[in-house]
Design a protein around this motif. Structure first.
Motif, PDB file in Angstrom:
ATOM      1  N   ILE A  81       0.822  -1.223   0.000  1.00 46.30           N
ATOM      2  CA  ILE A  81       0.000   0.000   0.000  1.00 46.30           C
ATOM      3  C   ILE A  81       0.848   1.263   0.000  1.00 46.30           C
ATOM      4  CG2 ILE A  81      -0.276   0.245   2.507  1.00 46.30           C
ATOM      5  CD1 ILE A  81      -3.241   0.593   0.205  1.00 46.30           C
ATOM      6  N   VAL A 102      -0.383   4.836   9.350  1.00 43.93           N
ATOM      7  CA  VAL A 102      -0.852   3.466   9.589  1.00 43.93           C
ATOM      8  C   VAL A 102      -1.980   3.134   8.625  1.00 43.93           C
ATOM      9  CG1 VAL A 102      -2.019   1.953  11.247  1.00 43.93           C
ATOM     10  CG2 VAL A 102      -0.245   3.524  12.033  1.00 43.93           C
ATOM     11  N   VAL A 113      -4.834   0.083   7.866  1.00 40.67           N
ATOM     12  CA  VAL A 113      -5.471  -1.128   8.377  1.00 40.67           C
ATOM     13  C   VAL A 113      -6.261  -1.766   7.243  1.00 40.67           C
ATOM     14  CG1 VAL A 113      -7.072  -2.052  10.080  1.00 40.67           C
ATOM     15  CG2 VAL A 113      -5.683  -0.057  10.643  1.00 40.67           C
ATOM     16  N   LYS A 169       3.676  12.112  -1.912  1.00 40.75           N
ATOM     17  CA  LYS A 169       4.212  10.842  -2.403  1.00 40.75           C
ATOM     18  C   LYS A 169       3.513   9.670  -1.719  1.00 40.75           C
ATOM     19  CE  LYS A 169       8.592   8.484  -3.227  1.00 40.75           C
ATOM     20  NZ  LYS A 169       8.395   7.293  -2.411  1.00 40.75           N
ATOM     21  N   THR A 170       3.347   9.781  -0.403  1.00 42.73           N
ATOM     22  CA  THR A 170       2.682   8.713   0.347  1.00 42.73           C
ATOM     23  C   THR A 170       1.225   8.625  -0.063  1.00 42.73           C
ATOM     24  OG1 THR A 170       4.118   9.231   2.202  1.00 42.73           O
ATOM     25  CG2 THR A 170       2.244   7.805   2.661  1.00 42.73           C
ATOM     26  N   SER A 213       0.932   6.894  -3.443  1.00 36.40           N
ATOM     27  CA  SER A 213       1.110   5.432  -3.409  1.00 36.40           C
ATOM     28  C   SER A 213      -0.144   4.749  -2.897  1.00 36.40           C
ATOM     29  CB  SER A 213       2.254   5.016  -2.501  1.00 36.40           C
ATOM     30  OG  SER A 213       3.446   5.577  -2.903  1.00 36.40           O
ATOM     31  N   VAL A 214      -0.670   5.295  -1.802  1.00 37.77           N
ATOM     32  CA  VAL A 214      -1.841   4.689  -1.168  1.00 37.77           C
ATOM     33  C   VAL A 214      -3.043   4.730  -2.115  1.00 37.77           C
ATOM     34  CG1 VAL A 214      -3.508   5.004   0.692  1.00 37.77           C
ATOM     35  CG2 VAL A 214      -1.079   5.122   1.198  1.00 37.77           C
ATOM     36  N   ARG A 254      -2.826   2.211  -5.033  1.00 36.73           N
ATOM     37  CA  ARG A 254      -3.162   0.844  -4.657  1.00 36.73           C
ATOM     38  C   ARG A 254      -4.655   0.702  -4.432  1.00 36.73           C
ATOM     39  NH1 ARG A 254       0.752  -0.019  -6.344  1.00 36.73           N
ATOM     40  NH2 ARG A 254       2.639  -0.980  -5.572  1.00 36.73           N
ATOM     41  N   MET A 255      -5.230   1.706  -3.762  1.00 38.36           N
ATOM     42  CA  MET A 255      -6.671   1.648  -3.470  1.00 38.36           C
ATOM     43  C   MET A 255      -7.475   1.652  -4.758  1.00 38.36           C
ATOM     44  SD  MET A 255      -7.189   4.105  -0.184  1.00 38.36           S
ATOM     45  CE  MET A 255      -6.869   3.544   1.477  1.00 38.36           C
ATOM     46  N   ASN A 285      -6.860   0.041  -7.339  1.00 36.22           N
ATOM     47  CA  ASN A 285      -6.977  -1.342  -7.823  1.00 36.22           C
ATOM     48  C   ASN A 285      -8.113  -2.075  -7.129  1.00 36.22           C
ATOM     49  OD1 ASN A 285      -4.723  -0.943  -9.351  1.00 36.22           O
ATOM     50  ND2 ASN A 285      -3.319  -1.929  -7.935  1.00 36.22           N
ATOM     51  N   LEU A 286      -8.507  -1.561  -5.981  1.00 36.60           N
ATOM     52  CA  LEU A 286      -9.435  -2.311  -5.141  1.00 36.60           C
ATOM     53  C   LEU A 286     -10.850  -1.751  -5.169  1.00 36.60           C
ATOM     54  CD1 LEU A 286      -7.025  -2.644  -2.077  1.00 36.60           C
ATOM     55  CD2 LEU A 286      -7.509  -4.392  -3.771  1.00 36.60           C
ATOM     56  N   SER A 335     -11.615  -4.078   2.986  1.00 37.46           N
ATOM     57  CA  SER A 335     -11.704  -2.670   3.371  1.00 37.46           C
ATOM     58  C   SER A 335     -10.322  -2.236   3.837  1.00 37.46           C
ATOM     59  CB  SER A 335     -12.747  -2.440   4.457  1.00 37.46           C
ATOM     60  OG  SER A 335     -12.369  -3.035   5.653  1.00 37.46           O
ATOM     61  N   VAL A 336      -9.949  -1.039   3.406  1.00 38.42           N
ATOM     62  CA  VAL A 336      -8.617  -0.526   3.732  1.00 38.42           C
ATOM     63  C   VAL A 336      -8.776   0.900   4.214  1.00 38.42           C
ATOM     64  CG1 VAL A 336      -6.316  -0.013   2.850  1.00 38.42           C
ATOM     65  CG2 VAL A 336      -7.586  -1.921   1.892  1.00 38.42           C
ATOM     66  N   THR A 337      -8.145   1.233   5.322  1.00 41.01           N
ATOM     67  CA  THR A 337      -8.176   2.597   5.849  1.00 41.01           C
ATOM     68  C   THR A 337      -6.759   3.033   6.145  1.00 41.01           C
ATOM     69  OG1 THR A 337     -10.290   2.149   6.916  1.00 41.01           O
ATOM     70  CG2 THR A 337      -9.119   4.115   7.630  1.00 41.01           C
ATOM     71  N   THR A 338      -6.380   4.202   5.626  1.00 42.91           N
ATOM     72  CA  THR A 338      -5.064   4.753   5.934  1.00 42.91           C
ATOM     73  C   THR A 338      -5.263   5.979   6.808  1.00 42.91           C
ATOM     74  OG1 THR A 338      -4.117   3.924   3.883  1.00 42.91           O
ATOM     75  CG2 THR A 338      -2.952   5.715   4.952  1.00 42.91           C
ATOM     76  N   HIS A 339      -4.539   6.024   7.929  1.00 42.64           N
ATOM     77  CA  HIS A 339      -4.699   7.099   8.918  1.00 42.64           C
ATOM     78  C   HIS A 339      -3.508   8.038   8.878  1.00 42.64           C
ATOM     79  CE1 HIS A 339      -7.924   4.766  10.983  1.00 42.64           C
ATOM     80  NE2 HIS A 339      -7.211   3.728  10.608  1.00 42.64           N
ATOM     81  N   PHE A 340      -3.786   9.300   8.637  1.00 45.17           N
ATOM     82  CA  PHE A 340      -2.727  10.312   8.690  1.00 45.17           C
ATOM     83  C   PHE A 340      -2.985  11.201   9.900  1.00 45.17           C
ATOM     84  CE2 PHE A 340      -0.898   9.550   4.546  1.00 45.17           C
ATOM     85  CZ  PHE A 340      -1.948   9.066   3.784  1.00 45.17           C
TER      86      PHE A 340
END
Lengths: 309, 284
Positions: free
Chosen positions: A122, A156, A158, B164-165, B168-169, B172-173, B175-176, B200-205
């Motif tokens: 990811i 992070v 999840v 950049k981060t 990337s995230v 990828r998401m 694709n899903l 399910s995908v969650t990215t926390h900033f």
């Protein structure tokens, strides 16, 4: 009470819990077997195996934790020492996880490997020096999703990936004592050959023999046939134990995905049994020096009868 | 109507090319508005765009060594052109080592922006590569369609994470899932979430910071008195977000977004001499 219903001994709700400092070690290994969307994961206290199958003819296994089945005892031969004689030493059994705990006798589930790989990567696939993605993987058991916790640079992610009923997997019954021919090659010798296989050929023909041509890869494509010979005393040949001349053909479309495993590996062992079943075992060393295995099993192509050279 | 401009400085030229590349990633067709002091690339929110709109503003003085413009009339000293930015981007690709680039509005057979790239050559005479980019002249009666959008009455304003981060995230998401939920609060926290049957995908900033907006009358009414932890969220087309991030070739000086819960996400990306605003409506 059946094992699966018993709560885990130490109170952890997870039947499988693992952590890894660098998720890339796992994602690159899984990519080596990623030729179908789905994979079956099989975990015991001894390790983890991820299996991908196609067409009921080919099976690939990745072993990020625990070793591949021990290599066969060597047939009597005065050949030079081969580091795979006997069971793998503890150093050779893969242990890429910093923590790996399985609370049941075995844990099995089917999962979408494409989704798993997207989640593991990811934060991207290119590595900045000094940064890596830390991974924690948890599974509560039958019916629960696989949970991934990934962290890089304070961010992070999840992931919850649904799991399914495990497929019944093929048992190639590739018994090490029934191996007829075996060679171990340095992967660099095969990489170019596999990358440039003539894909207009339906089959890849593999000949192994105690006599010339010793080890030959052949294709029969639109432009003609191509043969690549490896002499038994070649520098790339680490071990050569061929007892019988065998020529077998395998559907090239099924074997082509093994190129990914070959690209990652430093050594490959190629074995065939009396029925012509093929076992390819790849030894992969990651950037931290840890060693893992990937193996491919393939049935010979039944449509084509064996051809004598 | 006349327009001619020239860039000689290589750094300015590369900077200009980068801006055009970014615009090309965001819009297939857009409006170029020329004034005496500025250039604007405008995309107005039509159903065909999926309702997104874009407003990109450059000061011509920061890019061009020569800039002469005469609008349609004295009291309306502006020119509005419809063009395909990808054509301009491709023309500028040949200009990576150019000695000079001249852009001129011509009307030989049809209106075109003529881009003449003067390339270095070993002999004394220069090589010139000319690209004629067809444009449409937008009549004055339609100029109202292209007014600057106002900053919406947002619930939360927050600085974006390291692009950049985020890129990337989001890649990828993509694709899903087809859609992505952006949520953020006034405590500097932002989450990107996707959820499908499979995954399910969650990215926390965290610790992103919330920009201080100078309070104009009523402008911040939604945001004031708001519980700091309360998340404002919007579900948007993930491709639109991915296109915005993919087009960013250099880190902006400031990058932030304003979220109107369930309605719209307003992205603002500021570079030294370019400002880009991108409005993405929430999906139904």
């Amino acid at each position: 009470m059946p094992l699966s219903a018993r709560p885990p001994a130490n109170g952890e709700p997870y039947v499988l819990a693992a952590s890894l400092d660098n998720a890339r070690h796992l994602s690159s290994l899984l990519r080596a077997v990623h030729f179908q969307d789905h994979a079956t994961c099989f975990a015991t206290a001894n390790g983890l195996r991820v299996t991908v199958e196609d067409a009921k003819c080919i099976q690939a296994n990745a072993f990020p934790q625990g070793g591949a089945p021990p290599p066969p005892p060597p047939p009597p031969s005065p050949g030079p020492g081969c580091c795979w004689r006997g069971s793998p030493s503890p150093a050779l059994a893969a242990e890429i996880f910093q923590e790996f705990a399985v609370q049941e006798e075995s844990v099995t589930f089917r999962i979408n490997l494409s989704v798993l790989l997207d989640c593991l990567t990811i934060f991207g696939t290119s590595s900045l020096p000094g940064t890596s993605t830390a991974l924690r993987m948890c599974y509560r058991g039958y019916g629960y999703p696989l949970m991934l916790f990934l962290e890089e640079g304070g961010v992070v992610t999840v992931c919850k990936i649904n799991t399914q009923e495990p497929d019944e997997l093929l048992d190639f019954d590739f018994c090490s004592t029934k191996v007829v021919n075996k060679i171990i090659l340095q992967s660099e010798g095969l990489r170019e050959a596999f990358a440039e296989l003539d894909m207009t050929s339906e089959v890849l023909q593999i000949t192994m023999s105690p006599d010339k041509p010793y080890f030959r890869l052949s294709t029969f494509g639109n432009a003609g046939s191509a043969h690549l010979d490896y002499p038994k005393d070649s520098d790339l040949m680490e071990a050569f134990h061929c007892n019988q001349t065998q020529t077998n053909r395998y559907k090239i479309s099924l074997l082509k995905p093994s190129t990914k495993a070959l690209a990652l590996s430093c050594k490959v062992s190629i074995r065939t049994d009396a029925q012509g079943f093929l076992s390819l075992q790849y030894m992969i060393r990651n950037e931290d020096g840890q060693i893992c295995f990937v193996e491919y099993y393939c049935c010979p192509d039944e449509d084509i009868t064996e051809a004598e050279l | 109507m006349r327009f001619r401009a020239k860039i000689v400085d290589l750094a300015c030229l590369n900077h200009f090319s980068r801006v055009i590349n970014t615009i090309a990633k965001l819009a297939k067709t857009c409006t170029l508005r020329l004034t005496v002091s500025k250039l604007y690339f405008i995309l107005s929110d039509k159903v065909a765009n999926g309702g997104v709109s874009m407003w990109c503003e450059l000061c011509q003085g920061n890019f061009f060594d020569e800039f002469q413009m005469e609008g349609v009339a004295a009291e309306h000293n502006e020119i509005y052109l419809e063009l395909v930015p990808e054509n301009l981007s491709r023309a500028l690709k040949t200009a990576q080592n150019a000695k000079a680039v001249k852009i001129k509005l011509t009307n030989k057979h049809c209106p075109c922006l003529r881009v003449a790239v003067e390339l270095p050559s070993l002999s004394s005479s220069s090589r010139i590569v000319t690209h004629d980019i067809p444009v449409g002249v937008i009549p004055r009666r339609l100029w109202n369609d292209f007014r600057e959008p106002s900053v919406p009455d947002f619930d939360v304003s927050i600085y974006l994470p390291v692009l950049k981060t985020m890129k990337s995230v989001v890649e990828r998401m993509k694709n899903l899932s087809n859609s992505i939920v952006i949520e953020a609060n006034l405590s500097g926290e932002m989450n990107l979430k996707i959820e499908t049957d499979l995954v399910s995908v969650t990215t926390h900033f965290k610790d992103l910071g919330n920009p201080p907006w100078a309070s104009e009358d009523g402008c911040q009414s939604s945001a004031q008195g708001r519980d700091l932890e309360n998340m404002a969220e919007a579900r948007i087309d993930i491709k639109k977000l991915q296109q915005l991030l993919a087009g960013q070739q250099v880190n902006p000086t400031k990058a932030l977004c304003n979220i109107v819960s369930k309605r719209i996400v307003h992205f603002i990306l500021l570079h030294e001499d370019v400002s880009l605003q991108y409005f993405v409506p929430a999906l139904a």
